[in-house]
Design a protein around this motif. Sequence first.
Motif, PDB file in Angstrom:
ATOM      1  N   GLY A 118      -5.159   4.621  14.251  1.00  0.00           N
ATOM      2  CA  GLY A 118      -6.758   4.247  14.053  1.00  0.00           C
ATOM      3  C   GLY A 118      -7.634   4.861  12.859  1.00  0.00           C
ATOM      4  N   ASP A 119      -7.040   6.024  12.451  1.00  0.00           N
ATOM      5  CA  ASP A 119      -7.642   6.611  11.271  1.00  0.00           C
ATOM      6  C   ASP A 119      -7.409   6.091  10.040  1.00  0.00           C
ATOM      7  OD1 ASP A 119      -8.919   8.306  13.084  1.00  0.00           O
ATOM      8  OD2 ASP A 119      -7.537   9.955  12.770  1.00  0.00           O
ATOM      9  N   PHE A 120      -8.441   6.214   9.010  1.00  0.00           N
ATOM     10  CA  PHE A 120      -8.119   5.687   7.658  1.00  0.00           C
ATOM     11  C   PHE A 120      -7.514   7.063   6.918  1.00  0.00           C
ATOM     12  CE2 PHE A 120     -11.107   2.195   8.825  1.00  0.00           C
ATOM     13  CZ  PHE A 120     -10.577   1.280   8.009  1.00  0.00           C
ATOM     14  N   ALA A 121      -6.809   6.900   5.858  1.00  0.00           N
ATOM     15  CA  ALA A 121      -6.166   7.811   5.103  1.00  0.00           C
ATOM     16  C   ALA A 121      -6.171   7.408   3.771  1.00  0.00           C
ATOM     17  CB  ALA A 121      -4.959   8.136   5.420  1.00  0.00           C
ATOM     18  N   GLU A 122      -6.411   8.416   2.777  1.00  0.00           N
ATOM     19  CA  GLU A 122      -6.553   8.106   1.347  1.00  0.00           C
ATOM     20  C   GLU A 122      -5.409   7.068   0.894  1.00  0.00           C
ATOM     21  OE1 GLU A 122      -7.794  10.609  -1.572  1.00  0.00           O
ATOM     22  OE2 GLU A 122      -9.061  11.400  -0.298  1.00  0.00           O
ATOM     23  N   GLY A 151       0.741  -1.211  -0.069  1.00  0.00           N
ATOM     24  CA  GLY A 151      -0.089   0.061   0.040  1.00  0.00           C
ATOM     25  C   GLY A 151       0.849   1.431   0.115  1.00  0.00           C
ATOM     26  N   PHE A 152       0.231   2.165  -0.669  1.00  0.00           N
ATOM     27  CA  PHE A 152       0.999   3.538  -0.618  1.00  0.00           C
ATOM     28  C   PHE A 152      -0.004   4.742  -0.404  1.00  0.00           C
ATOM     29  CE2 PHE A 152       3.609   1.137  -3.544  1.00  0.00           C
ATOM     30  CZ  PHE A 152       4.822   1.438  -3.044  1.00  0.00           C
ATOM     31  N   GLY A 153       0.386   5.720   0.329  1.00  0.00           N
ATOM     32  CA  GLY A 153      -0.552   6.818   0.436  1.00  0.00           C
ATOM     33  C   GLY A 153       0.552   8.102   0.451  1.00  0.00           C
ATOM     34  N   ARG A 179      -2.062  16.387   5.968  1.00  0.00           N
ATOM     35  CA  ARG A 179      -1.501  15.285   6.045  1.00  0.00           C
ATOM     36  C   ARG A 179      -1.981  14.033   6.659  1.00  0.00           C
ATOM     37  NH1 ARG A 179       1.484  13.535   2.743  1.00  0.00           N
ATOM     38  NH2 ARG A 179       3.361  15.172   2.546  1.00  0.00           N
ATOM     39  N   GLU A 180      -3.106  14.245   7.489  1.00  0.00           N
ATOM     40  CA  GLU A 180      -3.918  13.333   8.088  1.00  0.00           C
ATOM     41  C   GLU A 180      -4.605  12.383   7.148  1.00  0.00           C
ATOM     42  OE1 GLU A 180      -5.937  13.695  11.814  1.00  0.00           O
ATOM     43  OE2 GLU A 180      -4.272  15.030  12.653  1.00  0.00           O
ATOM     44  N   LYS A 181      -5.222  13.145   6.026  1.00  0.00           N
ATOM     45  CA  LYS A 181      -6.038  12.633   5.041  1.00  0.00           C
ATOM     46  C   LYS A 181      -5.062  12.033   4.048  1.00  0.00           C
ATOM     47  CE  LYS A 181      -9.592  13.831   1.842  1.00  0.00           C
ATOM     48  NZ  LYS A 181     -10.436  14.724   1.233  1.00  0.00           N
ATOM     49  N   TYR A 182      -3.967  12.891   3.718  1.00  0.00           N
ATOM     50  CA  TYR A 182      -3.019  12.081   2.773  1.00  0.00           C
ATOM     51  C   TYR A 182      -1.705  11.950   3.431  1.00  0.00           C
ATOM     52  CZ  TYR A 182      -6.126  14.734  -0.273  1.00  0.00           C
ATOM     53  OH  TYR A 182      -7.424  15.322  -0.856  1.00  0.00           O
ATOM     54  N   TRP A 201      -9.371   3.867   1.306  1.00  0.00           N
ATOM     55  CA  TRP A 201      -8.971   4.233   2.190  1.00  0.00           C
ATOM     56  C   TRP A 201      -8.282   3.249   3.034  1.00  0.00           C
ATOM     57  CZ3 TRP A 201     -13.481   5.534   0.260  1.00  0.00           C
ATOM     58  CH2 TRP A 201     -13.645   7.063   0.048  1.00  0.00           C
ATOM     59  N   ILE A 202      -6.914   3.415   3.579  1.00  0.00           N
ATOM     60  CA  ILE A 202      -5.861   2.450   4.202  1.00  0.00           C
ATOM     61  C   ILE A 202      -5.922   2.742   5.718  1.00  0.00           C
ATOM     62  CG2 ILE A 202      -3.590   1.368   4.281  1.00  0.00           C
ATOM     63  CD1 ILE A 202      -3.524   1.854   1.496  1.00  0.00           C
ATOM     64  N   GLN A 203      -6.031   1.693   6.500  1.00  0.00           N
ATOM     65  CA  GLN A 203      -5.592   1.837   7.957  1.00  0.00           C
ATOM     66  C   GLN A 203      -4.395   1.211   8.291  1.00  0.00           C
ATOM     67  OE1 GLN A 203      -8.510  -0.026  10.621  1.00  0.00           O
ATOM     68  NE2 GLN A 203      -8.431   1.712  12.064  1.00  0.00           N
ATOM     69  N   ALA A 204      -3.596   1.825   9.062  1.00  0.00           N
ATOM     70  CA  ALA A 204      -2.325   1.075   9.716  1.00  0.00           C
ATOM     71  C   ALA A 204      -2.825   0.547  11.216  1.00  0.00           C
ATOM     72  CB  ALA A 204      -1.236   2.084   9.725  1.00  0.00           C
ATOM     73  N   LYS A 205      -2.199  -0.402  11.459  1.00  0.00           N
ATOM     74  CA  LYS A 205      -2.176  -1.022  12.769  1.00  0.00           C
ATOM     75  C   LYS A 205      -1.583  -0.109  13.880  1.00  0.00           C
ATOM     76  CE  LYS A 205      -1.428  -5.836  11.518  1.00  0.00           C
ATOM     77  NZ  LYS A 205      -0.607  -6.897  11.552  1.00  0.00           N
ATOM     78  N   GLN A 206      -0.635   0.923  13.729  1.00  0.00           N
ATOM     79  CA  GLN A 206      -0.197   1.720  14.465  1.00  0.00           C
ATOM     80  C   GLN A 206      -0.979   3.036  14.651  1.00  0.00           C
ATOM     81  OE1 GLN A 206       1.368   0.462  12.023  1.00  0.00           O
ATOM     82  NE2 GLN A 206       3.664   0.188  12.310  1.00  0.00           N
TER      83      GLN A 206
END
Length: 169
Positions: A38-42, A5-7, A75-78, A31-36
Amino acid sequence: MQRIGFGGSCYWCTEAIFRSLVGVEKVEQGWIQAKQLGDFAEGVIVAFDESKISLQSLIEIHLHTHSATSEHALREKYRSAVYILDGHQRLQAQESLALLQGDFEQPLVTQVLDFKDFKLSKPEYQDYYFSDPDKPFCVNVITPKLRALMDKFDNKLTNEAKSVITKQS
């Protein structure tokens, strides 16, 4: 077939960039979520044939096609990230970022994060650029990024992508 994945910027732009590359078999945007975190980002999930394009090449292209050194307001969204699916990818991604830091004057903000979840965007948004490159957003935002991609990484682009980008010039 490997997946990663990339964002970093809007998923329409990121999808068009990776969809343009030789060795990339499929790009899904959403939208991708990371284990580290909580929020999803594009972001995008890229399926690629590593006999045709390396993970390091994908990371290099990613870093050079978004603001990989900027902590801007969105940056939170992207989120600037490489979302890894296994430990081997973690090591490759970390080594690639360390090696490629030399290409940039400012420190990279790109993170290596563990992939957790993915939500696909709406079907009408998939393959956004290549389904109609004449849309205003495509002409004004995505095509200039693809021209820059073609200038720097011409040997990595498919002939189809080159043809579409050239027609937009």
